[in-house]
Design an enzyme around this catalytic site. Structure first.
Site, mmCIF file in Angstrom:
data_model
loop_
_atom_site.group_PDB
_atom_site.id
_atom_site.type_symbol
_atom_site.label_atom_id
_atom_site.label_comp_id
_atom_site.label_asym_id
_atom_site.label_seq_id
_atom_site.Cartn_x
_atom_site.Cartn_y
_atom_site.Cartn_z
ATOM 1 N N HIS A 211 4.282 -4.778 10.982
ATOM 2 C CA HIS A 211 4.694 -4.120 12.229
ATOM 3 C C HIS A 211 4.780 -5.129 13.375
ATOM 4 O O HIS A 211 4.121 -6.172 13.363
ATOM 5 C CB HIS A 211 3.691 -3.034 12.621
ATOM 6 C CG HIS A 211 3.671 -1.858 11.701
ATOM 7 N ND1 HIS A 211 4.471 -0.754 11.884
ATOM 8 C CD2 HIS A 211 2.941 -1.626 10.582
ATOM 9 C CE1 HIS A 211 4.223 0.125 10.918
ATOM 10 N NE2 HIS A 211 3.309 -0.390 10.112
ATOM 11 N N ASP B 275 5.836 4.739 5.215
ATOM 12 C CA ASP B 275 6.675 3.811 5.981
ATOM 13 C C ASP B 275 6.747 2.435 5.332
ATOM 14 O O ASP B 275 7.456 1.554 5.830
ATOM 15 C CB ASP B 275 6.203 3.706 7.433
ATOM 16 C CG ASP B 275 4.830 3.089 7.587
ATOM 17 O OD1 ASP B 275 3.936 3.413 6.767
ATOM 18 O OD2 ASP B 275 4.618 2.287 8.526
ATOM 19 N N HIS B 276 6.063 2.280 4.195
ATOM 20 C CA HIS B 276 6.134 1.031 3.433
ATOM 21 C C HIS B 276 6.772 1.212 2.049
ATOM 22 O O HIS B 276 7.148 0.218 1.427
ATOM 23 C CB HIS B 276 4.740 0.415 3.283
ATOM 24 C CG HIS B 276 4.190 -0.108 4.571
ATOM 25 N ND1 HIS B 276 4.101 -1.443 4.878
ATOM 26 C CD2 HIS B 276 3.719 0.546 5.664
ATOM 27 C CE1 HIS B 276 3.600 -1.591 6.093
ATOM 28 N NE2 HIS B 276 3.354 -0.389 6.583
ATOM 29 N N HIS C 22 -7.735 -1.118 5.253
ATOM 30 C CA HIS C 22 -6.755 -0.197 5.829
ATOM 31 C C HIS C 22 -6.574 0.994 4.893
ATOM 32 O O HIS C 22 -6.592 2.152 5.323
ATOM 33 C CB HIS C 22 -5.433 -0.940 6.036
ATOM 34 C CG HIS C 22 -4.335 -0.097 6.598
ATOM 35 N ND1 HIS C 22 -4.363 0.417 7.877
ATOM 36 C CD2 HIS C 22 -3.149 0.311 6.055
ATOM 37 C CE1 HIS C 22 -3.255 1.111 8.095
ATOM 38 N NE2 HIS C 22 -2.505 1.057 7.009
ATOM 39 N N HIS D 278 0.845 -1.191 0.000
ATOM 40 C CA HIS D 278 0.000 0.000 0.000
ATOM 41 C C HIS D 278 0.881 1.242 0.000
ATOM 42 O O HIS D 278 2.107 1.146 0.070
ATOM 43 C CB HIS D 278 -0.986 -0.009 1.166
ATOM 44 C CG HIS D 278 -0.381 0.037 2.534
ATOM 45 N ND1 HIS D 278 0.373 -0.986 3.063
ATOM 46 C CD2 HIS D 278 -0.438 0.979 3.514
ATOM 47 C CE1 HIS D 278 0.750 -0.684 4.288
ATOM 48 N NE2 HIS D 278 0.268 0.516 4.584
ATOM 49 N N ASP E 68 -0.374 -3.915 6.327
ATOM 50 C CA ASP E 68 -1.053 -3.453 7.537
ATOM 51 C C ASP E 68 -2.512 -3.889 7.578
ATOM 52 O O ASP E 68 -3.333 -3.272 8.253
ATOM 53 C CB ASP E 68 -0.978 -1.922 7.632
ATOM 54 C CG ASP E 68 0.424 -1.429 7.966
ATOM 55 O OD1 ASP E 68 1.325 -2.265 8.201
ATOM 56 O OD2 ASP E 68 0.622 -0.200 7.982
ATOM 57 N N HIS F 40 1.417 3.936 1.974
ATOM 58 C CA HIS F 40 1.941 4.684 3.107
ATOM 59 C C HIS F 40 3.466 4.753 3.076
ATOM 60 O O HIS F 40 4.137 3.771 2.742
ATOM 61 C CB HIS F 40 1.465 4.061 4.420
ATOM 62 C CG HIS F 40 0.002 4.312 4.686
ATOM 63 N ND1 HIS F 40 -0.725 3.586 5.593
ATOM 64 C CD2 HIS F 40 -0.867 5.215 4.155
ATOM 65 C CE1 HIS F 40 -1.977 4.018 5.612
ATOM 66 N NE2 HIS F 40 -2.086 5.002 4.743
#
Length: 254
Positions: free
Chosen positions: A164, A56-57, A109, A52, A126, A54
């Site tokens: 995570h 942090d990915h 998400h 996805h 996530d 985001h």
């Protein structure tokens, strides 16, 4: 296949799935450093898989591309992923030498979230966590529940590789919802032991999650009754159970 969890940021994992000849696909590299270090120790990047949009990915991809300009990157159809990549959607397959993974659309998400399943491993970003699930930033409860049910229907011995390290926090909430679940108690103690030795608590085995994770058990009376007691009213259906459980978790403080 060898699986390695590469820690990133405070609690992210970048997953590396590696063939016997050291070729590896890297999943959700939010930062480049852990991948560069793994490559320096012998892993040969074959591709990057994104679940996805985001940051942090996906945040490390640009730097990885500077290091390996021809590196193949796969990801969902989403204009918010501001980098060139091979767009994949539900039912597609990522086939590379030594790798064959199917793509699953799992909105909830985010609206465009996907997961990759192959070689008995599920890379779910996530969407699903050990003993929990992701927040609904863009999806509806019905979408999120349908996505989780789709993941829950995979073979029971699937390794769940999530994005995570949330297991201990999720365990506290899960025990609050389902305090007499012996399998959950065992899983919490296992996770405590792992973290005390600085070991990842994931991947988790799907069969165990089906016994312990309340978000995969919204059709069971014990979860429905706990949500009803928390809400002060009986949920209308399983979607209502899930929605109430997710709101409960969003506001939960141990």
């Amino acid at each position: 296949m060898r699986l390695t969890a590469l820690p990133a940021f405070q609690d992210n994992y970048i997953w590396a799935l590696q063939t016997p000849d050291d070729r590896a696909v890297f999943v959700d590299p939010g930062e480049a450093g852990p991948v560069l270090e793994a490559a320096a120790q012998g892993m040969q990047p074959a591709a990057v898989l994104l679940t996805h949009h985001h940051d942090d990915h996906i945040g490390g991809v640009a730097e990885l591309r500077r290091q390996w300009p021809r590196l193949r990157v796969f990801g969902p159809v989403d204009e918010r992923i501001g980098l060139e990549h091979e767009q994949v959607a539900d039912g597609d397959r990522v086939q590379l030498t030594g790798f064959d993974l199917s793509v699953m659309a799992v909105p909830g998400h985010t609206r465009s979230h996907i997961a990759y399943f192959g070689h008995n491993h599920l890379f779910c970003g996530d969407m699903l966590f050990s003993l929990g699930c992701g927040r609904m930033f863009e999806g509806t409860p019905a979408q999120m529940l349908a996505s989780l049910k789709r993941l829950a229907a995979l073979p029971p011995q699937t390794w769940v590789c999530c994005g995570h390290e949330y297991t201990l926090a999720n365990a506290v909430f899960a025990r609050h919802v389902d305090p007499t679940n012996a399998a959950l108690q065992r899983r919490q103690q296992e996770a405590l032991d792992m973290r005390s030795r600085s070991r990842p608590t994931v991947p988790a085995v799907l069969a165990n999650e089906l016994q312990c994770n309340p978000f995969l058990r919204t059709g069971e009376a014990v979860i429905r009754d706990a949500v009803a007691a928390h809400l002060g009213q009986f949920p209308a259906d399983e979607v209502d159970v899930f929605a109430g459980l997710r709101r409960w978790k969003d506001g939960f403080r141990a």
